[in-house]
Design an enzyme around this catalytic site. Structure first.
Site, PDB file in Angstrom:
ATOM      1  N   ASP A  22       1.362   7.176  -7.084  1.00 51.82           N
ATOM      2  CA  ASP A  22       1.389   6.006  -7.234  1.00 51.82           C
ATOM      3  C   ASP A  22       0.343   5.653  -7.568  1.00 51.82           C
ATOM      4  O   ASP A  22      -0.876   6.332  -7.049  1.00 51.82           O
ATOM      5  CB  ASP A  22       1.124   5.129  -5.684  1.00 51.82           C
ATOM      6  CG  ASP A  22       1.203   3.701  -5.963  1.00 51.82           C
ATOM      7  OD1 ASP A  22       1.765   3.043  -7.275  1.00 51.82           O
ATOM      8  OD2 ASP A  22       1.070   2.930  -4.936  1.00 51.82           O
ATOM      9  N   SER A  23      -0.434   4.421  -8.108  1.00 55.98           N
ATOM     10  CA  SER A  23      -2.485   4.231  -8.030  1.00 55.98           C
ATOM     11  C   SER A  23      -2.441   4.169  -6.635  1.00 55.98           C
ATOM     12  O   SER A  23      -4.205   4.372  -7.328  1.00 55.98           O
ATOM     13  CB  SER A  23      -2.263   2.956  -8.877  1.00 55.98           C
ATOM     14  OG  SER A  23      -1.608   1.751  -8.134  1.00 55.98           O
ATOM     15  N   CYS A  85       5.986   3.823  -8.194  1.00 52.03           N
ATOM     16  CA  CYS A  85       4.473   2.805  -9.052  1.00 52.03           C
ATOM     17  C   CYS A  85       5.143   2.210  -9.904  1.00 52.03           C
ATOM     18  O   CYS A  85       6.133   2.828 -11.043  1.00 52.03           O
ATOM     19  CB  CYS A  85       3.014   3.482  -9.137  1.00 52.03           C
ATOM     20  SG  CYS A  85       2.361   2.035 -10.136  1.00 52.03           S
ATOM     21  N   GLU A 165      -3.791  -5.128   0.418  1.00 50.50           N
ATOM     22  CA  GLU A 165      -4.770  -4.654   1.082  1.00 50.50           C
ATOM     23  C   GLU A 165      -5.556  -4.654   1.752  1.00 50.50           C
ATOM     24  O   GLU A 165      -6.519  -3.971   2.371  1.00 50.50           O
ATOM     25  CB  GLU A 165      -5.412  -4.171  -0.481  1.00 50.50           C
ATOM     26  CG  GLU A 165      -3.797  -2.668  -1.145  1.00 50.50           C
ATOM     27  CD  GLU A 165      -4.862  -1.842  -2.211  1.00 50.50           C
ATOM     28  OE1 GLU A 165      -5.264  -1.788  -2.793  1.00 50.50           O
ATOM     29  OE2 GLU A 165      -3.471  -1.733  -2.707  1.00 50.50           O
ATOM     30  N   CYS A 197       7.403  -4.223  -7.209  1.00 47.76           N
ATOM     31  CA  CYS A 197       6.044  -3.774  -7.101  1.00 47.76           C
ATOM     32  C   CYS A 197       6.037  -3.307  -5.362  1.00 47.76           C
ATOM     33  O   CYS A 197       6.418  -3.556  -4.493  1.00 47.76           O
ATOM     34  CB  CYS A 197       4.408  -4.749  -6.820  1.00 47.76           C
ATOM     35  SG  CYS A 197       3.139  -4.225  -6.209  1.00 47.76           S
ATOM     36  N   HIS A 199       4.158  -2.880  -3.327  1.00 49.25           N
ATOM     37  CA  HIS A 199       3.199  -3.289  -1.707  1.00 49.25           C
ATOM     38  C   HIS A 199       3.668  -4.739  -1.883  1.00 49.25           C
ATOM     39  O   HIS A 199       3.589  -4.588  -0.302  1.00 49.25           O
ATOM     40  CB  HIS A 199       1.577  -4.133  -2.586  1.00 49.25           C
ATOM     41  CG  HIS A 199       0.386  -2.790  -2.738  1.00 49.25           C
ATOM     42  ND1 HIS A 199       1.180  -2.017  -3.690  1.00 49.25           N
ATOM     43  CD2 HIS A 199      -0.862  -3.065  -2.361  1.00 49.25           C
ATOM     44  CE1 HIS A 199      -0.665  -1.148  -3.463  1.00 49.25           C
ATOM     45  NE2 HIS A 199      -1.330  -1.476  -2.770  1.00 49.25           N
TER      46      HIS A 199
HETATM   47  N1  DGL Z   1       1.317   0.238  -7.468  1.00 50.46           N
HETATM   48  C1  DGL Z   1       1.543  -0.556  -8.096  1.00 50.46           C
HETATM   49  C2  DGL Z   1       2.847  -1.052  -8.507  1.00 50.46           C
HETATM   50  O1  DGL Z   1       4.357  -0.697  -7.807  1.00 50.46           O
HETATM   51  C3  DGL Z   1       0.892  -2.250  -7.717  1.00 50.46           C
HETATM   52  C4  DGL Z   1      -0.340  -1.651  -7.505  1.00 50.46           C
HETATM   53  C5  DGL Z   1      -1.204  -1.842  -9.013  1.00 50.46           C
HETATM   54  O2  DGL Z   1      -1.595  -2.309  -9.529  1.00 50.46           O
HETATM   55  O3  DGL Z   1      -1.385  -0.690  -9.324  1.00 50.46           O
HETATM   56  O4  DGL Z   1       3.095  -1.572  -9.903  1.00 50.46           O
END
Ligand code: DGL
Length: 290
Positions: A22-23, A85, A165, A197, A199
Site C-alpha cells: 500500500d502507499s 490500495c 491516520e 479506500c 483506510h
Molecule cells: N490506501 C489508499 C487507497 O486505498 C489511501 C491512501 C492514499 O491516498 O494513498 O486508496
C-alpha cells in the site's frame, strides 16, 4: 450420495509468503483480513510511507511506484501480490494485470462483485480518494462485472485518510465531514456503499451512522481476502503452516509506521517489527503499551 471431501493433506502446498503493499498503512486492513482467513500464510507487507499518500498524486506516477514495489516483492520470492490500495489498483492493476513479474490481485473487482450481489434497488455508492474516483476505475469495474443496469454514485472523500491516520474516527468533526461527503449518496438513496479506500474500514461506525442501518457497507479488505483464499485453494498454493513471522517493510519512518500499524492491525497483534526498505538498513521494534 455426497462425495467424500478431497484429502487436502496430500495436496501440494506453497510455503512462499504473500506480498501485500500500500502507499502506507491503509493496506494493513487487507493484511488483517488475510491473517484472519489464512492464519497459516506468512505476509510480507510493504508500506510506501516515503511517497504516500497516493490519493492526490498523478496516476502515471502511482503506476510507476506500483511497478517498482511489485518488482521488490517479487525479488522477496512472494507467490502472489495483493495491491492493498485502491489508488494503486485504479492506476495500475486492473488496467494491465499481465504487466507484472508475479500475479497481482487488486481490491476493486472483488468489492464490485460483492456490491452487485448485495444491492436490491440497483443504486450503489462508492467513496474513495480523489485519484481513485477521478480514474473512473469503479465505473469500468461495474460494467465489466455486468452491472449495466446499476447506477453507480461516486464521491471523493480526500480528508478521510488524514483523519484516520490521526486516530480520529468518532469525533464531531469526523461526523460533520462524513455528513458533507456522503450527502449526495444519501440523496441518491443508494442501498449499498463500497468503501473504496483501504483506510475506510476504520470509519465503519461513522459511515454506517450517516448512511443509516439499511445501507450495506462493502469493505474491499474482506472481499479481497476471500478472493485470495479462493485463488490459493483453487491453484493449490496454500501454505501448511507459517514458518516465520510476518514481515513489515516501510520506505519511510519505521517508528511512525509501527505506531500506526498497531491501530490498523488491532489488539490481536501486540508488536510490529518494521524493516526499512533499501539502504540504510534499519529495524524498528514497537511494542504496544500496557
Ligand atoms: N490506501 C489508499 C487507497 O486505498 C489511501 C491512501 C492514499 O491516498 O494513498 O486508496
Amino acid at each position: 450420495m455426497p462425495q467424500a471431501p478431497a484429502d487436502r493433506s496430500a495436496a501440494p502446498h506453497d510455503p512462499r509468503p504473500i506480498g501485500v503493499f500500500d502507499s502506507g498503512v491503509g493496506g494493513l486492513t487487507v493484511a488483517r483480513a488475510l491473517m484472519d482467513l489464512l492464519p497459516d500464510e506468512r505476509i510480507v507487507y510493504y508500506g510506501d510511507t516515503a511517497r504516500g499518500p497516493y490519493g492526490p498524486r498523478d496516476l502515471g506516477e502511482v503506476r510507476r511506484f506500483t511497478a517498482q514495489i511489485v518488482d521488490d516483492l517479487a525479488r522477496r520470492d512472494v507467490k502472489l501480490v495483493v495491491a492493498a490500495c485502491n489508488t494503486a489498483t485504479a492506476a495500475a492493476v486492473e488496467t494491465d494485470p499481465l504487466a507484472f513479474p508475479v500475479a497481482v490481485v487488486g481490491v476493486i473487482a472483488p468489492a464490485v462483485a460483492t456490491a452487485l450481489r448485495a444491492t436490491r434497488n440497483g443504486r450503489v455508492g462508492v467513496i474513495g480518494t480523489t485519484g481513485t474516483i477521478a480514474s473512473g476505475a469503479y465505473d469500468r469495474a461495474v460494467l465489466a462485472a455486468g452491472g449495466d443496469d446499476v447506477r453507480l454514485v461516486s464521491a471523493a472523500c480526500p480528508r478521510f485518510v488524514e483523519l484516520v491516520e490521526a486516530g480520529r474516527t468518532t469525533d464531531s468533526e469526523v461526523l460533520d465531514v462524513a455528513g458533507d461527503y456522503l450527502a449526495s449518496l444519501v440523496a441518491a438513496e443508494v442501498d449499498t456503499l463500497i468503501l473504496g479506500c483501504t483506510h475506510y474500514p476504520l470509519l465503519t461506525g461513522v459511515l454506517s451512522y450517516v448512511m443509516g442501518p439499511d445501507v450495506v457497507l462493502v469493505s474491499s479488505a474482506e472481499e479481497t481476502a476471500r478472493r485470495v483464499f479462493a485463488r490459493l485453494v483453487d491453484e493449490r498454493m496454500l501454505a501448511r503452516r507459517a514458518a516465520a513471522p510476518h514481515r513489515f517493510v516501510a520506505s519511510g519512518d519505521g517508528a511512525a509506521f509501527a505506531r500506526l500499524a498497531a491501530r490498523f492491525l488491532g489488539p490481536r497483534l501486540s508488536e510490529v517489527d518494521v524493516e526499512r526498505a533499501g539502504p540504510p538498513a534499519a529495524r524498528v521494534h514497537v511494542g504496544r503499551p500496557g
